[in-house]
Design an enzyme around this catalytic site. Sequence first.
Site: not given
Lengths: 245, 245
Positions: A110, A52
């Site tokens: 992540y 993003d």
Amino acid sequence: MRYKLTLQYDGGRYHGWQKQPHERMTVQAAVEDAVSRVTGAPTVVTASGRTDEGVHALGQVAHFDSDKPLPTVRYVAAINHWLPCDIRVTACEVAPDSFDARKSAKRKTYAYRMYVGETENPLRRTRETFIGNADVKKMDEAARLFVGAHDFRAFMSSGSSAKTTVREIYAAGVTEENGSVVFRVTGNGFLYNTVRIMAGALIRIGRGGKSEIENALGSGDRRLVPDIAPPEGLYLESVEYPETV
Amino acid sequence: MRYKLTLQYDGGRYHGWQKQPHERMTVQAAVEDAVSRVTGAPTVVTASGRTDEGVHALGQVAHFDSDKPLPTVRYVAAINHWLPCDIRVTACEVAPDSFDARKSAKRKTYAYRMYVGETENPLRRTRETFIGNADVKKMDEAARLFVGAHDFRAFMSSGSSAKTTVREIYAAGVTEENGSVVFRVTGNGFLYNTVRIMAGALIRIGRGGKSEIENALGSGDRRLVPDIAPPEGLYLESVEYPETV
């Protein structure tokens, strides 16, 4: 010939990975521009997945095809020559034709980086999320509830086109690392905004809020985990592939 | 009433601390603008010293005068409200009239942050200096040569208006901290660009170059230590004052 690229980037200036209309600056557009200059032909670069707007990568993986017979070490230097300084290629390897950076990906890790303190630190602002104070042990216990195969639809922003909302998480935990609080999670895939919604729930718990993680996993109710932690704390750390592709 | 401010800033966007003509963006201009909005009158803010373009601060100290009777904790919040997010006030205290952030300063500590590796990391780029590889032990031994009272004119860029080039260094060393290589130095004062020239000499030694530090301290010859390490690795960490001012 198919090539596998490993990339690092500071997402701060970019509208995410994926190319967009109207010349908005994206990581994919910058990488495709650099790779195309090296291959000498318009070249599509496919990543393991989108990141993003504002999200960083330490180990994004992508692939492209080219007939230009350059040694891979020359590819690294040549692509970096054309890239802006907030995107770097760290490795380039020849890959089998069956390798697809997105479809072949088996595991992604992540990290969500946070810091505690009395005031915000302007030097950590674009790299970590300020959370005031935090009970790291409680956050770690709560993070471990994500491990396993679960329906993560409560941890998903709308706008996702995923066919199924079940994902398997292999590892999740919160640790203190060198003065930072780090939530690290490894899974076979993540839905839209999942890691940031997980981090938002953990920050709330770290500040003394009641854990709604089990209820949200059970009911799929997004209202139980309403927070989306900001993008500047999120890093795609690594993408793993089976050895045979 | 005189107030002492402690400040942190990310120097990346700024042309250094000191106010300049032609509306160039400086930290001093931003801080004076914010303080003046709070005090309600044009207010001069005097720092312990200039920091150069691109240099960061974790503990810059400054003072200003105001008759506005605000509690100091309110001053912190009010000034931060008007500051851009890459500058933060971390403390505000009432100080005696004899306190002068520049003239009363007794010791300053700077850190110069570097990292090693095979390739540059785009996420460390604006915070630390990439030095490829380094022999940290050799750098530390060389840094210790700075300790003591020396004539530092070899370690000074032209353009300085200092009356004397003798300064005393109380501590200097190079350590590995959480994956970074950090040169930290404390002294009673520093000439123009001194810490960056020190760091440049240490980087050269860390890469296998011959140490010219003793020769440069003895002869005052700038040509023996020609490198000026880039500003993004430099941090003003703290400024100390005698307890009685």
